[in-house]
Design a protein around this motif. Structure first.
Motif, short mmCIF file in Angstrom:
data_model
loop_
_atom_site.label_atom_id
_atom_site.label_comp_id
_atom_site.label_asym_id
_atom_site.label_seq_id
_atom_site.Cartn_x
_atom_site.Cartn_y
_atom_site.Cartn_z
N ASP A 83 0.83 -1.21 0.00
CA ASP A 83 0.00 0.00 0.00
C ASP A 83 0.86 1.26 0.00
N THR A 84 1.85 1.31 0.88
CA THR A 84 2.68 2.51 0.99
C THR A 84 3.52 2.73 -0.26
N LEU A 85 4.08 1.66 -0.80
CA LEU A 85 4.89 1.79 -2.01
C LEU A 85 4.04 2.26 -3.19
N ASN A 86 2.81 1.76 -3.30
CA ASN A 86 1.92 2.22 -4.37
C ASN A 86 1.59 3.70 -4.20
N ARG A 87 1.28 4.10 -2.99
CA ARG A 87 0.96 5.52 -2.76
C ARG A 87 2.17 6.42 -3.03
N LEU A 88 3.36 5.94 -2.65
CA LEU A 88 4.57 6.71 -2.93
C LEU A 88 4.78 6.82 -4.43
N THR A 89 4.55 5.74 -5.16
CA THR A 89 4.69 5.77 -6.62
C THR A 89 3.72 6.79 -7.22
N ILE A 90 2.49 6.78 -6.77
CA ILE A 90 1.51 7.76 -7.26
C ILE A 90 1.97 9.18 -6.91
N ALA A 91 2.45 9.37 -5.68
CA ALA A 91 2.91 10.71 -5.26
C ALA A 91 4.05 11.19 -6.17
N LEU A 92 5.00 10.32 -6.47
CA LEU A 92 6.12 10.71 -7.31
C LEU A 92 5.66 11.04 -8.73
N LEU A 93 4.65 10.34 -9.22
CA LEU A 93 4.09 10.67 -10.54
C LEU A 93 3.34 12.00 -10.50
N VAL A 94 2.57 12.21 -9.46
CA VAL A 94 1.77 13.44 -9.33
C VAL A 94 2.67 14.66 -9.21
N ILE A 95 3.79 14.52 -8.51
CA ILE A 95 4.72 15.64 -8.36
C ILE A 95 5.21 16.14 -9.72
N ARG A 96 5.37 15.25 -10.66
CA ARG A 96 5.90 15.60 -11.98
C ARG A 96 4.86 16.24 -12.91
N LEU A 97 3.60 16.16 -12.54
CA LEU A 97 2.54 16.69 -13.40
C LEU A 97 2.48 18.21 -13.35
N PRO A 98 2.18 18.84 -14.48
CA PRO A 98 1.95 20.29 -14.44
C PRO A 98 0.63 20.58 -13.74
N ASP A 99 0.45 21.82 -13.31
CA ASP A 99 -0.81 22.20 -12.69
C ASP A 99 -1.94 22.05 -13.72
N PRO A 100 -3.05 21.42 -13.34
CA PRO A 100 -4.15 21.27 -14.29
C PRO A 100 -4.86 22.60 -14.50
N PRO A 101 -5.50 22.76 -15.66
CA PRO A 101 -6.24 24.02 -15.90
C PRO A 101 -7.47 24.11 -14.99
N ASN A 102 -7.88 25.33 -14.70
CA ASN A 102 -9.11 25.55 -13.94
C ASN A 102 -10.29 25.11 -14.80
N GLU A 103 -11.42 24.82 -14.14
CA GLU A 103 -12.59 24.33 -14.86
C GLU A 103 -13.15 25.34 -15.85
#
Length: 167
Positions: A83-103
């Motif tokens: 569980d923790t390794l999966n969440r860390l993997t998601i966190a590391l991917l999310v960190i690399r994402l640009p800010d999403p556009p506003n609605e």
């Protein structure tokens, strides 16, 4: 398209230029909204691959859930590790994402419903990484979450090693 850009360049006033720019943006967005019809102009497979990775990383896919009632320290540590390794993997991917556009960003209206849902989910990045029950606050910095998950992961690895050595 060239004609639209020429009109921007040759606009006699600021008002005419702004009007030409608005028409150009609207035309580009209308073309973009039909991108799925283009044979090589849109990569839906890439989106599907990304959604599959995120789906595979869901904590509900934890294979150690099968042993949750065993009472075994080893099984409990293995479940936490997954569980923790999966969440860390998601966190590391999310960190690399640009800010999403506003609605209300003009491009959002031209995305398909799946893409709009993805953009909406990305606005609350901390919720992608941790459930609210873990004490995550709204819009907690993903880097801070990743640091906490790294600490949790190291502690879990020590517990798992100890459990393995005691057998």
């Amino acid at each position: 398209m060239a004609e639209l850009f020429r009109r921007i360049d040759e606009a006699p006033s600021k008002e005419d230029r702004a009007d030409a720019e608005a028409r150009t943006v609207e035309t580009i967005l209308r073309i973009w909204s039909h991108r799925t019809a283009l044979p090589r102009g849109y990569p839906p497979a890439l989106r599907e691959d990304a959604l599959k990775v995120l789906s595979d990383l869901r904590p509900s896919n934890n294979p150690f859930d099968l042993f949750r009632r065993s009472g075994n320290v080893w099984d409990a540590a293995a479940k936490r590790l997954f569980d923790t390794l999966n969440r860390l993997t998601i966190a590391l991917l999310v960190i690399r994402l640009p800010d999403p556009p506003n609605e209300d960003h003009p491009v959002v209206a031209h995305l398909d419903p799946d893409e709009q849902r993805i953009i909406a989910a990305l606005r609350d990045r901390s919720a992608l990484i941790r459930p609210r029950s873990d004490g995550a606050s709204d819009n907690e910095d993903p880097r801070d979450i990743a640091i906490g998950l790294t600490d949790d992961l190291m502690e879990t690895i020590v517990q798992l090693k100890s459990a393995l050595e005691s057998r």
